[in-house]
Design an enzyme around this catalytic site. Structure first.
Site, PDB file in Angstrom:
ATOM      1  N   CYS A 119       0.818  -1.226   0.000  1.00  0.00           N
ATOM      2  CA  CYS A 119       0.000   0.000   0.000  1.00  0.00           C
ATOM      3  C   CYS A 119       0.846   1.268   0.000  1.00  0.00           C
ATOM      4  O   CYS A 119       0.354   2.345  -0.308  1.00  0.00           O
ATOM      5  CB  CYS A 119      -0.969  -0.004   1.175  1.00  0.00           C
ATOM      6  SG  CYS A 119      -2.157  -1.345   1.051  1.00  0.00           S
ATOM      7  N   HIS A 141      -3.505   7.274   2.134  1.00  0.00           N
ATOM      8  CA  HIS A 141      -3.857   5.960   1.615  1.00  0.00           C
ATOM      9  C   HIS A 141      -5.238   5.572   2.143  1.00  0.00           C
ATOM     10  O   HIS A 141      -5.547   5.805   3.320  1.00  0.00           O
ATOM     11  CB  HIS A 141      -2.803   4.928   2.027  1.00  0.00           C
ATOM     12  CG  HIS A 141      -3.245   3.535   1.709  1.00  0.00           C
ATOM     13  ND1 HIS A 141      -3.660   3.174   0.453  1.00  0.00           N
ATOM     14  CD2 HIS A 141      -3.394   2.445   2.497  1.00  0.00           C
ATOM     15  CE1 HIS A 141      -4.027   1.908   0.479  1.00  0.00           C
ATOM     16  NE2 HIS A 141      -3.881   1.440   1.703  1.00  0.00           N
ATOM     17  N   ASN A 149     -10.201  -0.275  -0.504  1.00  0.00           N
ATOM     18  CA  ASN A 149      -8.748  -0.149  -0.449  1.00  0.00           C
ATOM     19  C   ASN A 149      -8.140  -0.666  -1.752  1.00  0.00           C
ATOM     20  O   ASN A 149      -8.188  -1.857  -2.029  1.00  0.00           O
ATOM     21  CB  ASN A 149      -8.231  -0.951   0.755  1.00  0.00           C
ATOM     22  CG  ASN A 149      -6.722  -0.868   0.932  1.00  0.00           C
ATOM     23  OD1 ASN A 149      -6.004  -0.380   0.060  1.00  0.00           O
ATOM     24  ND2 ASN A 149      -6.243  -1.356   2.063  1.00  0.00           N
TER      25      ASN A 149
HETATM   26  N1  COA Z   1     -18.614  -8.851   8.632  1.00  0.00           N
HETATM   27  C1  COA Z   1     -19.133  -9.087   9.854  1.00  0.00           C
HETATM   28  N2  COA Z   1     -18.402  -9.442  10.919  1.00  0.00           N
HETATM   29  C2  COA Z   1     -17.072  -9.532  10.765  1.00  0.00           C
HETATM   30  C3  COA Z   1     -16.467  -9.302   9.506  1.00  0.00           C
HETATM   31  C4  COA Z   1     -17.302  -8.962   8.421  1.00  0.00           C
HETATM   32  N3  COA Z   1     -16.817  -8.696   7.198  1.00  0.00           N
HETATM   33  N4  COA Z   1     -15.151  -9.459   9.635  1.00  0.00           N
HETATM   34  C5  COA Z   1     -14.916  -9.791  10.907  1.00  0.00           C
HETATM   35  N5  COA Z   1     -16.089  -9.838  11.591  1.00  0.00           N
HETATM   36  C6  COA Z   1     -16.301 -10.126  13.015  1.00  0.00           C
HETATM   37  C7  COA Z   1     -15.155 -10.875  13.634  1.00  0.00           C
HETATM   38  O1  COA Z   1     -15.293 -12.254  13.380  1.00  0.00           O
HETATM   39  C8  COA Z   1     -15.322 -10.521  15.079  1.00  0.00           C
HETATM   40  O2  COA Z   1     -16.320 -11.296  15.638  1.00  0.00           O
HETATM   41  P1  COA Z   1     -16.186 -11.850  17.167  1.00  0.00           P
HETATM   42  O3  COA Z   1     -16.125 -10.616  18.004  1.00  0.00           O
HETATM   43  O4  COA Z   1     -17.408 -12.647  17.325  1.00  0.00           O
HETATM   44  O5  COA Z   1     -14.914 -12.631  17.180  1.00  0.00           O
HETATM   45  C9  COA Z   1     -15.835  -9.084  15.044  1.00  0.00           C
HETATM   46  O6  COA Z   1     -16.385  -8.893  13.716  1.00  0.00           O
HETATM   47  C10 COA Z   1     -14.785  -8.040  15.290  1.00  0.00           C
HETATM   48  O7  COA Z   1     -13.648  -8.345  14.492  1.00  0.00           O
HETATM   49  P2  COA Z   1     -12.349  -7.511  14.561  1.00  0.00           P
HETATM   50  O8  COA Z   1     -11.384  -7.999  13.533  1.00  0.00           O
HETATM   51  O9  COA Z   1     -11.863  -7.396  15.963  1.00  0.00           O
HETATM   52  O10 COA Z   1     -12.915  -6.090  14.098  1.00  0.00           O
HETATM   53  P3  COA Z   1     -12.258  -4.676  14.167  1.00  0.00           P
HETATM   54  O11 COA Z   1     -13.125  -3.795  14.943  1.00  0.00           O
HETATM   55  O12 COA Z   1     -10.811  -4.721  14.499  1.00  0.00           O
HETATM   56  O13 COA Z   1     -12.368  -4.199  12.632  1.00  0.00           O
HETATM   57  C11 COA Z   1     -11.033  -4.030  10.638  1.00  0.00           C
HETATM   58  C12 COA Z   1     -11.764  -4.950  11.618  1.00  0.00           C
HETATM   59  C13 COA Z   1     -10.350  -4.899   9.604  1.00  0.00           C
HETATM   60  C14 COA Z   1     -12.044  -3.116   9.940  1.00  0.00           C
HETATM   61  C15 COA Z   1     -10.005  -3.167  11.420  1.00  0.00           C
HETATM   62  O14 COA Z   1      -9.260  -3.939  12.295  1.00  0.00           O
HETATM   63  C16 COA Z   1      -9.069  -2.438  10.488  1.00  0.00           C
HETATM   64  O15 COA Z   1      -9.468  -1.562   9.742  1.00  0.00           O
HETATM   65  N6  COA Z   1      -7.764  -2.746  10.535  1.00  0.00           N
HETATM   66  C17 COA Z   1      -6.795  -2.122   9.668  1.00  0.00           C
HETATM   67  C18 COA Z   1      -7.039  -2.562   8.281  1.00  0.00           C
HETATM   68  C19 COA Z   1      -6.113  -1.997   7.293  1.00  0.00           C
HETATM   69  O16 COA Z   1      -5.814  -0.856   7.357  1.00  0.00           O
HETATM   70  N7  COA Z   1      -5.653  -2.823   6.388  1.00  0.00           N
HETATM   71  C20 COA Z   1      -4.898  -2.455   5.281  1.00  0.00           C
HETATM   72  C21 COA Z   1      -3.634  -1.787   5.620  1.00  0.00           C
HETATM   73  S1  COA Z   1      -2.978  -1.320   4.134  1.00  0.00           S
END
Ligand code: COA
Length: 331
Positions: A112, A258, A288
């Site tokens: 990225c 980004h 993204n």
């Molecule tokens: N739809 C519904 N539920 C989902 C899901 C989806 N697409 N993806 C994950 N979940 C669930 C998980 O299973 C988890 O359930 P649980 O609590 O029963 O275990 C719950 O949602 C929370 O998951 P979690 O991963 O802790 O969510 P989060 O609040 O951290 O959000 C992201 C997830 C990915 C949006 C967040 O962590 C993020 O943006 N991270 C950075 C991503 C990024 O920048 N990536 C690219 C870098 S270049």
């Protein structure tokens, strides 16, 4: 002193719109979850287009905007993590299509942050007098490599396909051009956001049925860990870069971040006191697009008439590797 100036921008996304509701029909997710966590409402996914198709469209638009022909380019640098083939790089397929002679071209892998690492590379070439004009492209086809099932839902809902390009040209105008680029990496976190296979990181065949069955061919991410690092590293490197250029936050007209997650960018903007009108986003529409996100934003800002002579633009990215970078440029 010669500096690299951005003289043309171009962006291209596939026509097919995939909404959060469309994804909810294919995996256990919801519009509400995706929107709340990431800000994404829809993304573009290819139907029968390839990475080189997207790259070509963006490149041709950037060249047209610069008033140039493909034959006017001296080198192509293409940043991607989703290449047209295992080898050679996407840049070679793009060079074939542009029919621009035997100019050098190569791919750059910094995920990225790839576009900004590419900007530093192109800028160095131009400053050193090696090339006068460099075509820099960020291009991703994520959709065909995602796990579109419940298992992959935490990652697959975030990514979109697209390409963006800029033409950089050597200029002796004192106050214009790429003023500073700062880059960093932390390889010890490489496995926190990666695709393991196919690869040569373990003995044996690069790709087996077991890799496919176990999902090692799909991206995996430690979401919260990535989030925490992104919101720390992005402001850090942005300020480091402005400082190196003897500029202040208030001097900047446009901040291009980004587009990984709207929440990450809102957090960063809150920390630095950047008003939303100075930091346009397209993640709502495109998701993204990794190396393509910043050049897509640049092309949109250009089309909206926001890249006028003298405009000061700050660009900042964080991604897999981990890698992070920031650049500041005057139009
Ligand atoms: N739809 C519904 N539920 C989902 C899901 C989806 N697409 N993806 C994950 N979940 C669930 C998980 O299973 C988890 O359930 P649980 O609590 O029963 O275990 C719950 O949602 C929370 O998951 P979690 O991963 O802790 O969510 P989060 O609040 O951290 O959000 C992201 C997830 C990915 C949006 C967040 O962590 C993020 O943006 N991270 C950075 C991503 C990024 O920048 N990536 C690219 C870098 S270049």
């Amino acid at each position: 002193m010669v500096r690299a100036r951005i003289v043309g921008t171009g962006g291209y996304v596939p026509e097919r719109v995939v909404t959060n509701h469309d994804l909810a029909e294919r995996m256990d997710t919801s519009d509400e979850w995706i929107r709340q966590r990431s800000g994404i409402e829809e993304r573009r996914w290819v139907t029968d287009e390839t990475a080189a198709d997207l790259a070509e469209q963006a490149a041709r638009r950037a060249l047209a905007r610069a008033g140039l022909e493909p034959g006017d380019i001296d080198c192509i640098v293409l940043a991607t993590l989703s290449a047209h083939a295992e080898f050679p790089g996407t840049s070679f397929f793009l060079q074939e299509r542009l029919d621009c002679g035997e100019i050098p071209c190569f791919d750059l892998r910094a995920q990225c942050s790839g576009f900004l690492f590419g900007l530093a590379t192109a800028d160095s070439f131009i400053r050193a007098g090696q090339f006068r004009r460099v075509l820099l492209v960020g291009c991703e086809v994520h959709s065909t490599g995602l796990d579109i099932s419940d298992r992959g839902r935490a990652v697959s809902v975030l990514f979109g396909d697209g390409a963006g390009a800029v033409v950089l040209e050597g200029s002796e105008k004192d106050d214009a051009g790429i003023l500073e680029v700062r880059m960093h990496a932390e390889g010890r976190h490489a496995r926190r956001l990666w695709i393991e296979a196919p690869g040569t990181g373990y003995p044996g065949p690069r790709l087996t049925e077991e890799h496919v069955r176990s999902g090692r061919i799909y991206p995996v991410m430690e979401g919260r860990f990535v989030f925490k690092h992104a919101v720390t590293r992005m402001p850090e490197v942005l300020l480091e870069t402005l400082h190196a250029a003897s500029l202040k936050l208030e001097d900047v007209d446009l901040f291009l971040f980004h587009q990984a997650n709207l929440r990450i960018n809102e957090y960063v903007m809150g920390q630095l006191g950047i008003p939303p009108e100075k930091a346009p986003s397209n993640i709502q529409r495109y998701g993204n697009c990794s190396a393509a996100s910043i050049p897509l934003l640049l092309a949109e800002a250009d089309e909206a008439g926001r890249l006028t002579p003298g405009t000061l633009v700050s660009m900042t990215a964080f991604g897999s590797g981990f890698s992070w970078a920031s650049a500041v440029a005057r139009l």
